[in-house]
Design an enzyme around this catalytic site. Structure first.
Site, mmCIF file in Angstrom:
data_model
loop_
_atom_site.group_PDB
_atom_site.id
_atom_site.type_symbol
_atom_site.label_atom_id
_atom_site.label_comp_id
_atom_site.label_asym_id
_atom_site.label_seq_id
_atom_site.Cartn_x
_atom_site.Cartn_y
_atom_site.Cartn_z
ATOM 1 N N ARG A 231 75.586 -22.261 47.807
ATOM 2 C CA ARG A 231 75.517 -21.647 49.149
ATOM 3 C C ARG A 231 76.820 -21.863 49.970
ATOM 4 O O ARG A 231 77.376 -22.882 50.202
ATOM 5 C CB ARG A 231 74.491 -22.616 50.020
ATOM 6 N N ALA B 68 63.225 -18.916 48.759
ATOM 7 C CA ALA B 68 63.195 -18.255 50.220
ATOM 8 C C ALA B 68 63.734 -16.984 50.193
ATOM 9 O O ALA B 68 64.536 -16.438 49.374
ATOM 10 C CB ALA B 68 63.796 -19.069 51.019
ATOM 11 N N GLU C 238 59.619 -12.203 47.320
ATOM 12 C CA GLU C 238 60.863 -13.145 47.079
ATOM 13 C C GLU C 238 60.411 -14.321 45.978
ATOM 14 O O GLU C 238 61.439 -14.513 45.133
ATOM 15 C CB GLU C 238 61.349 -13.789 48.232
ATOM 16 N N GLU D 23 62.681 -14.171 42.428
ATOM 17 C CA GLU D 23 63.651 -15.187 42.406
ATOM 18 C C GLU D 23 63.314 -16.103 41.060
ATOM 19 O O GLU D 23 63.918 -16.835 40.459
ATOM 20 C CB GLU D 23 63.586 -16.120 43.613
ATOM 21 N N GLU E 268 72.994 -16.008 41.705
ATOM 22 C CA GLU E 268 72.742 -16.949 40.548
ATOM 23 C C GLU E 268 72.124 -17.925 40.756
ATOM 24 O O GLU E 268 72.402 -18.902 41.629
ATOM 25 C CB GLU E 268 74.166 -17.134 39.896
#
Lengths: 167, 167
Positions: A54, A66, A82, A86, A131
């Site tokens: 992040r 999220a 999502e 993900e 990633e």
């Protein structure tokens, strides 16, 4: 409740900044389309978390999955899309757990948290610039790992989930 | 971890926006000096919350007391100063409970949460533009009122506090 006036002072890619006048006050507000997060638990009673860099935190964080709501999209639809993108997880039993402002002093981001239990493995399709490492944590071990969690939605979501299970 | 390049694209009063280049990615990031929030419990076992208009949410929210860190200030000092200003509460036994990013996908706000138990009444000195109502909630009733809480730090902070007390 609405402002008397609003003007856009920064028009960005993900976020805009507006200055709103409320009576005699001027408020600088970061606009945001809203977001979702999912406490996903598979059939083996493992919560599926994601670890990723992040950049705002300048480190990797361990979070619940999220994503950002697309224009016109229902939060539940965003959450299911999502989660599948993900993590590959699909199906399961879904419920809305809570909706909260992530940082309501200056930002218009409303976060909707869902619980998804009994989700099943499928194929992932993360976006090119994501990633993401999947981390499976047995539900029974979450309480011992709260100290690793440095993300507000993840703490709130998992604590609500533990409470809903009486754990 | 650091970006390869960073440029300021919006220079505001409370927040700035920077665009950072990390390898091949560009990230739009809202800069923020960091913040604190306090789960304050008085000698009568009541948690002291604040209700105020939050313009970004366009409604009043019920939250734990909180504030922004001044340049060079230690988070604990900010927390004790903000609690006294907003609520008049002073003294008590303080401990750091958690630090988390409020919304780490796009914002550099790190929130430090403290527990302050046994705090005592004193004089308030809210800032001119703060109209804040104090709401005292018995600790034993917090669990029943979680559905009223629409703020991430408040949910995370109170859920951590309940857990620390075995409630």
């Amino acid at each position: 409740m609405k402002p008397d006036e609003s003007r856009t002072v920064y028009d960005g890619k993900l976020v805009d900044v507006v200055v709103e006048r409320w009576g005699e006050q001027e408020r600088e507000i970061v606009e945001h389309p809203g977001a979702v997060a999912i406490v996903a638990v598979d059939e083996e009673e493992k919560a599926v978390l994601v670890r990723q860099l992040r950049e705002p935190a300048r480190k990797e964080l361990l979070e619940i999955p999220a994503g950002t709501i697309d224009a016109g999209e229902e939060p539940l639809a965003t959450a299911q899309r999502e989660l599948a993108e993900e993590t590959g997880l699909r199906g399961g039993r879904w419920q809305h757990a809570a909706s909260f402002w992530t940082t309501p002093g200056f930002c218009r981001e409303l976060m909707h948290v869902f619980f998804a239990e009994g989700v099943e493995e499928g194929e992932r399709s993360p976006e090119d610039d994501e990633e993401i490492e999947l981390v499976r944590v047995p539900v029974a071990e979450i309480a011992d790992r709260l100290g690793e969690l440095e993300d507000a939605k993840t703490l709130a979501g998992l604590l609500l989930y533990l409470r809903s299970r009486g754990l």
